[in-house]
Design an enzyme around this catalytic site. Structure first.
Site, PDB file in Angstrom:
ATOM      1  N   TYR A   1       0.963  -1.285   0.154  1.00 40.72           N
ATOM      2  CA  TYR A   1      -0.055  -0.038   0.098  1.00 40.72           C
ATOM      3  C   TYR A   1       0.926   1.412   0.118  1.00 40.72           C
ATOM      4  CZ  TYR A   1      -2.516   3.875   2.350  1.00 40.72           C
ATOM      5  OH  TYR A   1      -3.038   5.167   2.690  1.00 40.72           O
TER       6      TYR A   1
ATOM      7  N   PRO B   1       0.676  14.451   3.948  1.00 42.37           N
ATOM      8  CA  PRO B   1      -0.346  13.493   4.580  1.00 42.37           C
ATOM      9  C   PRO B   1      -0.374  12.243   4.216  1.00 42.37           C
ATOM     10  CG  PRO B   1      -1.435  14.720   2.824  1.00 42.37           C
ATOM     11  CD  PRO B   1       0.178  15.416   3.315  1.00 42.37           C
TER      12      PRO B   1
ATOM     13  N   SER C   1      -3.930  13.250   7.361  1.00 44.26           N
ATOM     14  CA  SER C   1      -4.852  12.717   6.209  1.00 44.26           C
ATOM     15  C   SER C   1      -6.288  12.537   6.670  1.00 44.26           C
ATOM     16  CB  SER C   1      -4.374  11.467   5.780  1.00 44.26           C
ATOM     17  OG  SER C   1      -5.478  10.677   4.869  1.00 44.26           O
TER      18      SER C   1
ATOM     19  N   GLN D   1      -5.810  17.380   5.600  1.00 47.38           N
ATOM     20  CA  GLN D   1      -5.913  17.149   4.309  1.00 47.38           C
ATOM     21  C   GLN D   1      -7.373  16.645   4.109  1.00 47.38           C
ATOM     22  OE1 GLN D   1      -6.002  13.657   3.260  1.00 47.38           O
ATOM     23  NE2 GLN D   1      -6.658  14.223   1.208  1.00 47.38           N
ATOM     24  N   LEU D   2      -7.995  17.067   3.051  1.00 46.58           N
ATOM     25  CA  LEU D   2      -9.495  16.831   2.875  1.00 46.58           C
ATOM     26  C   LEU D   2      -9.663  15.816   1.669  1.00 46.58           C
ATOM     27  CD1 LEU D   2     -12.405  17.196   3.311  1.00 46.58           C
ATOM     28  CD2 LEU D   2     -12.364  18.874   1.825  1.00 46.58           C
ATOM     29  N   TYR D   3     -10.086  14.480   1.869  1.00 47.07           N
ATOM     30  CA  TYR D   3     -10.793  13.862   0.843  1.00 47.07           C
ATOM     31  C   TYR D   3     -12.618  14.175   0.946  1.00 47.07           C
ATOM     32  CZ  TYR D   3      -6.782  10.993  -0.257  1.00 47.07           C
ATOM     33  OH  TYR D   3      -5.648  10.532  -0.610  1.00 47.07           O
TER      34      TYR D   3
ATOM     35  N   THR E   1      -7.465  17.487  -1.568  1.00 48.00           N
ATOM     36  CA  THR E   1      -6.674  16.607  -2.415  1.00 48.00           C
ATOM     37  C   THR E   1      -7.624  16.361  -3.736  1.00 48.00           C
ATOM     38  OG1 THR E   1      -5.362  15.876  -0.871  1.00 48.00           O
ATOM     39  CG2 THR E   1      -5.629  14.593  -2.840  1.00 48.00           C
TER      40      THR E   1
ATOM     41  N   ARG F   1      -3.667   0.774  -8.770  1.00 54.70           N
ATOM     42  CA  ARG F   1      -2.480   0.391  -8.258  1.00 54.70           C
ATOM     43  C   ARG F   1      -2.336  -0.959  -7.852  1.00 54.70           C
ATOM     44  NH1 ARG F   1      -3.551   4.826  -3.286  1.00 54.70           N
ATOM     45  NH2 ARG F   1      -3.654   6.516  -4.678  1.00 54.70           N
TER      46      ARG F   1
ATOM     47  N   LYS G   1      -4.250  20.397  -3.411  1.00 57.82           N
ATOM     48  CA  LYS G   1      -3.182  19.559  -3.573  1.00 57.82           C
ATOM     49  C   LYS G   1      -3.275  18.766  -4.618  1.00 57.82           C
ATOM     50  CE  LYS G   1      -0.674  16.051  -0.826  1.00 57.82           C
ATOM     51  NZ  LYS G   1      -1.037  14.639  -1.583  1.00 57.82           N
TER      52      LYS G   1
ATOM     53  N   SER H   1       1.965  18.198  -6.638  1.00 54.83           N
ATOM     54  CA  SER H   1       2.021  17.044  -6.099  1.00 54.83           C
ATOM     55  C   SER H   1       1.550  15.999  -7.270  1.00 54.83           C
ATOM     56  CB  SER H   1       1.336  16.876  -4.766  1.00 54.83           C
ATOM     57  OG  SER H   1       1.179  15.495  -4.596  1.00 54.83           O
TER      58      SER H   1
ATOM     59  N   HIS I   1       0.869  12.920  -6.062  1.00 57.01           N
ATOM     60  CA  HIS I   1       0.521  12.023  -5.094  1.00 57.01           C
ATOM     61  C   HIS I   1       1.429  10.990  -5.054  1.00 57.01           C
ATOM     62  CE1 HIS I   1      -3.491  11.324  -3.051  1.00 57.01           C
ATOM     63  NE2 HIS I   1      -2.988  10.164  -2.541  1.00 57.01           N
TER      64      HIS I   1
ATOM     65  N   ASP J   1       6.056  18.374  -3.506  1.00 61.48           N
ATOM     66  CA  ASP J   1       6.340  17.067  -3.027  1.00 61.48           C
ATOM     67  C   ASP J   1       6.462  16.048  -4.002  1.00 61.48           C
ATOM     68  OD1 ASP J   1       3.857  15.101  -3.177  1.00 61.48           O
ATOM     69  OD2 ASP J   1       2.827  16.745  -2.353  1.00 61.48           O
TER      70      ASP J   1
ATOM     71  N   GLY K   1       9.210  12.336  -4.288  1.00 68.65           N
ATOM     72  CA  GLY K   1      10.480  11.868  -4.266  1.00 68.65           C
ATOM     73  C   GLY K   1      11.779  12.538  -3.637  1.00 68.65           C
TER      74      GLY K   1
HETATM   75  C1  LIG Z   1       1.003   5.205   1.666  1.00 68.26           C
HETATM   76  C2  LIG Z   1       0.629   6.820   1.269  1.00 68.26           C
HETATM   77  C3  LIG Z   1      -0.537   7.070   1.510  1.00 68.26           C
HETATM   78  C4  LIG Z   1      -0.803   8.344   1.085  1.00 68.26           C
HETATM   79  N1  LIG Z   1      -2.134   9.095   1.527  1.00 68.26           N
HETATM   80  C5  LIG Z   1      -2.312  10.462   1.060  1.00 68.26           C
HETATM   81  C6  LIG Z   1      -3.484  10.903   1.551  1.00 68.26           C
HETATM   82  O1  LIG Z   1      -4.237  10.272   2.667  1.00 68.26           O
HETATM   83  N2  LIG Z   1      -3.817  12.209   1.370  1.00 68.26           N
HETATM   84  C7  LIG Z   1      -3.160  12.974   0.409  1.00 68.26           C
HETATM   85  O2  LIG Z   1      -3.285  13.763  -0.033  1.00 68.26           O
HETATM   86  N3  LIG Z   1      -1.791  12.171  -0.052  1.00 68.26           N
HETATM   87  C8  LIG Z   1      -1.680  10.905   0.448  1.00 68.26           C
HETATM   88  N4  LIG Z   1      -0.346  10.485  -0.154  1.00 68.26           N
HETATM   89  C9  LIG Z   1       0.472  11.146  -0.931  1.00 68.26           C
HETATM   90  C10 LIG Z   1       1.398  11.940  -0.104  1.00 68.26           C
HETATM   91  O3  LIG Z   1       0.968  13.153   0.601  1.00 68.26           O
HETATM   92  C11 LIG Z   1       2.621  12.791  -0.903  1.00 68.26           C
HETATM   93  O4  LIG Z   1       1.913  13.514  -1.969  1.00 68.26           O
HETATM   94  C12 LIG Z   1       3.555  11.795  -1.598  1.00 68.26           C
HETATM   95  O5  LIG Z   1       3.919  10.580  -0.782  1.00 68.26           O
HETATM   96  C13 LIG Z   1       5.081  12.323  -1.954  1.00 68.26           C
HETATM   97  O6  LIG Z   1       5.707  11.617  -2.473  1.00 68.26           O
HETATM   98  P1  LIG Z   1       6.920  10.613  -1.733  1.00 68.26           P
HETATM   99  O7  LIG Z   1       6.260   9.554  -1.047  1.00 68.26           O
HETATM  100  O8  LIG Z   1       7.882  10.290  -2.751  1.00 68.26           O
HETATM  101  O9  LIG Z   1       7.539  11.501  -0.685  1.00 68.26           O
HETATM  102  C14 LIG Z   1      -0.062   9.195   0.214  1.00 68.26           C
HETATM  103  C15 LIG Z   1       1.171   8.791   0.072  1.00 68.26           C
HETATM  104  C16 LIG Z   1       1.395   7.606   0.382  1.00 68.26           C
HETATM  105  C17 LIG Z   1       2.814   6.899   0.125  1.00 68.26           C
END
Ligand SMILES: Cc1cc2nc3c(=O)[nH]c(=O)nc-3n(C[C@H](O)[C@H](O)[C@H](O)COP(=O)(O)O)c2cc1C
Length: 431
Positions: free
Chosen positions: A87, A140, A169, A190-192, A218, A227, A303, A325, A327, A358, A360
């Site tokens: 995940y 988040p 999140s 962070q809002l879904y 987001t 995925r 976002k 972003s 994500h 964000d 990487g």
């Molecule tokens: C396991 C996981 C869960 C995530 N859950 C959310 C989330 O609930 N809401 C959201 O806006 N972004 C979520 N993200 C995206 C992160 O906020 C972020 O944009 C991203 O992880 C940045 O990339 P990085 O993992 O390479 O640092 C999630 C990322 C991961 C890896």
């Protein structure tokens, strides 16, 4: 070398040659033989190989042993159940956008200036009136108790210890109230959105009441995402998923989510049963107007913005800030790094609103490049989850500490004494 020393060295090398660790590290059998052979040159070369193999095979056993954020990844992988790991690790399709995010940083080189007094530097930033010692934001990430029993609480305590901004999140396994209490200061929520506007509204107002300074909406998952790595990991996990996920994990826009399904998602439960106001489609810019005009006085951020056009629309709509972003490569498989998208977003905002980038970020140089391209902050996702999965709060603290150390080091090397000093002159496209 005395006879005794030579004998004990031979004994040691003999022991090494028989070590299951070296076998497990896949060391060639000729190398193993050379370790105990009589040719000094070949023994030395074999020893070097053996040392390398043992280093590759070894995991850090304490957070303090980490040299960089990558050191936490294999330790967390060992600790975390395979479905939960997948995940976290998943991107979309063949996961190529995760790789693209990293490669994006390699397309920029640094241009250091010399003979600047860097004995004192200041890496701090101020975001909506709150000062933080570095521009590194804890992004988040949902369901953090999947990685460590203390989940987001451990992260909040680490954020407090190191004074970082944490973004919680919607699908966190800890409530916004508990996070703000553990952090001992504000967080962002962070809002879904939910398919029922009456519920979305209550969620946002609850976050504001709890003390959140901003709502981060987001917008990059409204069409869903493919995925495959996550699905493969879930298949490989022999545990019974429904013991924890009664009706499946809630996803943005999911219909009919019950409290029973969401018992591990405290931000999604406990609301009044107001008459539902169903959304007529997925959100558009009109949704932002509604949030700003009728729901909250918090800062409203969006976002998932990666184009100049959307950045301009956001500014025109009165949005207070953006997250550039994709994500973490988990939305569409765009193959476009966020650091590549950043300049056009900055061209759209022109410094009028806050921009967090964000995707990487793993090194201080990555953070520096984002600042040079005009971001106000850099968000991290997976690195602090690796720290959490490896060593809980201590691991998260060390991830934050290492990134700060690397970032301050590169600031000094570049001759930039504060964040305002970092600009385009310090980087150039790599040739
Ligand atoms: C396991 C996981 C869960 C995530 N859950 C959310 C989330 O609930 N809401 C959201 O806006 N972004 C979520 N993200 C995206 C992160 O906020 C972020 O944009 C991203 O992880 C940045 O990339 P990085 O993992 O390479 O640092 C999630 C990322 C991961 C890896």
């Amino acid at each position: 070398m005395t006879d005794t020393t030579a004998a004990s060295r031979r004994n040691f090398l003999g022991f090494l040659a028989g070590s299951p660790l070296l076998m497990a590290a896949g060391l060639d059998r000729h190398v193993l033989k050379d370790l105990t052979g009589s040719n000094a040159r070949r023994t030395a070369a074999a020893l070097t190989e053996a040392q390398k193999a043992m280093q590759d095979a070894s995991l850090i056993s304490k957070a303090s042993q980490a040299l960089n954020v990558f050191d936490f990844e294999p330790v967390a992988k060992k600790n975390v159940p395979v479905a939960h790991w997948a995940y976290m690790a998943t991107g979309t399709d063949d996961d190529a956008t995760i790789k693209a995010n990293r490669e994006g940083f390699d397309r920029w080189s640094l241009k250091p200036r010399r003979l600047v007094d860097v004995s004192k530097i200041d890496a701090s930033v101020t975001l909506y009136g709150h000062k933080y010692p570095t521009p590194i934001v804890i992004n988040p990430v949902g369901s953090q108790k999947a990685f460590h029993p203390e989940g987001e609480l451990a992260v909040a305590r680490a954020a407090k210890a190191k004074n970082h901004l944490q973004v919680l999140s919607t699908v966190a396994t800890t409530s916004i109230e508990d996070i703000i209490a553990a952090r001992g200061g504000t967080a962002w929520f962070q809002l879904y959105h939910q398919t029922d506007w009456a519920l979305t509204k209550q969620m946002v107002q609850r976050a504001e009441k709890a003390g959140a300074a901003a709502v981060v909406f987001t917008v990059d998952l409204n069409g869903g995402s493919n995925r495959e790595t996550m699905i493969r990991g879930a298949r490989a996990d022999t545990r019974t998923c429904t013991n924890c996920h009664a009706g499946g994990a809630p996803i943005p826009g999911m219909q009919g989510v019950s409290d029973r399904d969401n018992r591990r998602k405290p931000n999604l439960v406990g609301y009044r049963d107001d008459p539902p106001i169903p959304e007529v489609g997925t959100p558009t810019w009109e949704f932002i107007d509604r949030l700003k005009q009728t729901v909250t006085t918090m800062k409203v951020m969006v976002k998932g913005i990666v184009t100049q056009e959307d950045a301009e629309l956001a500014v025109a709509r009165g949005v207070d800030g953006l997250f550039v972003s994709n994500h973490g490569g988990r939305a569409e498989n765009s193959l476009r790094a966020t650091i590549t998208s950043l300049p056009e977003v900055i061209a759209g905002t022109q410094g009028r609103i806050t921009v967090v980038c964000d995707g990487g970020f793993r090194r201080g140089t990555d953070v520096f490049k984002a600042m040079a391209l005009g971001a106000n902050s850099a968000g991290i996702g997976r690195p602090y989850i690796w720290g959490l999965g490896a060593f809980g709060q201590e691991g998260v603290e060390m991830v934050l500490q290492l990134l700060r150390k690397e970032f301050e080091l590169v600031m000094k090397q570049m001759g930039t004494v504060n964040i305002a000093a970092i600009d385009r002159r310090y980087i150039t496209p790599r040739v």
